[in-house]
Design a protein around this motif. Sequence first.
Motif, PDB file in Angstrom:
ATOM      1  N   GLU A   1       0.861  -1.182   0.000  1.00 26.21           N
ATOM      2  CA  GLU A   1       0.000   0.000   0.000  1.00 26.21           C
ATOM      3  C   GLU A   1       0.896   1.230   0.000  1.00 26.21           C
ATOM      4  O   GLU A   1       1.863   1.297   0.755  1.00 26.21           O
ATOM      5  CB  GLU A   1      -0.911   0.000   1.235  1.00 26.21           C
ATOM      6  CG  GLU A   1      -1.788   1.241   1.334  1.00 26.21           C
ATOM      7  CD  GLU A   1      -2.601   1.265   2.615  1.00 26.21           C
ATOM      8  OE1 GLU A   1      -3.812   0.992   2.554  1.00 26.21           O
ATOM      9  OE2 GLU A   1      -2.011   1.574   3.677  1.00 26.21           O
TER      10      GLU A   1
ATOM     11  N   ASN B   1       1.058   5.416   0.363  1.00 27.39           N
ATOM     12  CA  ASN B   1       0.380   6.626   0.827  1.00 27.39           C
ATOM     13  C   ASN B   1       1.208   7.854   0.459  1.00 27.39           C
ATOM     14  O   ASN B   1       2.372   7.955   0.841  1.00 27.39           O
ATOM     15  CB  ASN B   1       0.173   6.586   2.345  1.00 27.39           C
ATOM     16  CG  ASN B   1      -0.739   5.458   2.765  1.00 27.39           C
ATOM     17  OD1 ASN B   1      -1.826   5.289   2.217  1.00 27.39           O
ATOM     18  ND2 ASN B   1      -0.308   4.666   3.740  1.00 27.39           N
TER      19      ASN B   1
ATOM     20  N   THR C   1       1.301  11.918   0.806  1.00 28.91           N
ATOM     21  CA  THR C   1       0.703  13.006   1.564  1.00 28.91           C
ATOM     22  C   THR C   1       0.967  14.348   0.897  1.00 28.91           C
ATOM     23  O   THR C   1       2.060  14.609   0.391  1.00 28.91           O
ATOM     24  CB  THR C   1       1.236  13.028   3.000  1.00 28.91           C
ATOM     25  OG1 THR C   1       0.847  11.808   3.649  1.00 28.91           O
ATOM     26  CG2 THR C   1       0.658  14.200   3.781  1.00 28.91           C
TER      27      THR C   1
ATOM     28  N   LYS D   1     -13.246  10.950   4.272  1.00 29.80           N
ATOM     29  CA  LYS D   1     -12.645   9.934   3.409  1.00 29.80           C
ATOM     30  C   LYS D   1     -13.486   9.726   2.165  1.00 29.80           C
ATOM     31  O   LYS D   1     -14.712   9.708   2.225  1.00 29.80           O
ATOM     32  CB  LYS D   1     -12.525   8.620   4.180  1.00 29.80           C
ATOM     33  CG  LYS D   1     -12.020   7.449   3.351  1.00 29.80           C
ATOM     34  CD  LYS D   1     -12.023   6.166   4.173  1.00 29.80           C
ATOM     35  CE  LYS D   1     -11.651   4.964   3.310  1.00 29.80           C
ATOM     36  NZ  LYS D   1     -11.687   3.699   4.077  1.00 29.80           N
TER      37      LYS D   1
ATOM     38  N   THR E   1      -4.109  12.663   2.203  1.00 33.96           N
ATOM     39  CA  THR E   1      -3.288  11.507   1.868  1.00 33.96           C
ATOM     40  C   THR E   1      -3.986  10.665   0.823  1.00 33.96           C
ATOM     41  O   THR E   1      -5.126  10.220   1.013  1.00 33.96           O
ATOM     42  CB  THR E   1      -3.016  10.648   3.112  1.00 33.96           C
ATOM     43  OG1 THR E   1      -2.284  11.432   4.070  1.00 33.96           O
ATOM     44  CG2 THR E   1      -2.185   9.421   2.750  1.00 33.96           C
TER      45      THR E   1
ATOM     46  N   SER F   1      -4.149   7.238  -0.972  1.00 41.62           N
ATOM     47  CA  SER F   1      -3.765   5.873  -0.650  1.00 41.62           C
ATOM     48  C   SER F   1      -4.052   4.966  -1.840  1.00 41.62           C
ATOM     49  O   SER F   1      -5.190   4.897  -2.326  1.00 41.62           O
ATOM     50  CB  SER F   1      -4.532   5.381   0.580  1.00 41.62           C
ATOM     51  OG  SER F   1      -4.146   4.067   0.910  1.00 41.62           O
TER      52      SER F   1
END
Lengths: 113, 114
Positions: A17, A19, A21, A54, A72, A74
């Motif tokens: 995964e 991420n 930012t 989200k 962020t 993802s």
Amino acid sequence: LAKTTQPISMDSYEGQEVNITCSHNNIATNDYITWYQQFPSQGPRFIIQGYKTKVTNEVASLFIPADRKSSTLSLPRVSLSDTAVYYCLVGSPGYSSASKIIFGSGTRLSIRP
Amino acid sequence: NAGVTQTPKFRVLKTGQSMTLLCAQDMNHEYMYWYRQDPGMGLRLIHYSVGEGTTAKGEVPDGYNVSRLKKQNFLLGLESAAPSQTSVYFCASRAGASGANVLTFGAGSRLTVL
């Protein structure tokens, strides 16, 4: 327009995964956060947009904290095909913001086998 | 529905020559933009338009002119090309102020000035 700051580059491996930012300390009340993806020799393409909390779609998730000063992106279980440059933009749908849409340098994501 | 179409895709010019890049969109978008992207760099805004008959300068407008005579078309002109204008040019469009704050990009036009 709110200025954005994101890492210049990131490396990861297939299946991980990732991420990324983006910092946008001066985000305005009406601003949305939009992420674009650009593959080599292609124009950027929209991947996700959010205002708060989200957002999730088939490509990515976008996490936005309550103060909205950062966000962020993802990417779940990346593959080699996710190697691209990712741009974070902040702006409102209104006329004054849409008149000038400025891209930064983006984050160059490299995925390794 | 073709989206945003740029022509030509490739062009080689000699210093001092002139040319026009055409951007056409079929989404009835109000706003249109021209960016340039140099190798390994981000996109820089050249000119933009918020409606038919209007144009405005972006970050790097020098050496370029634009026109938006029809809503669906946005033309980028180079009157006297210079090697520093060697780049990939991207056109983009988006809906008006009441629409989604999302740009749709063309595939790009690669220009080389010798």
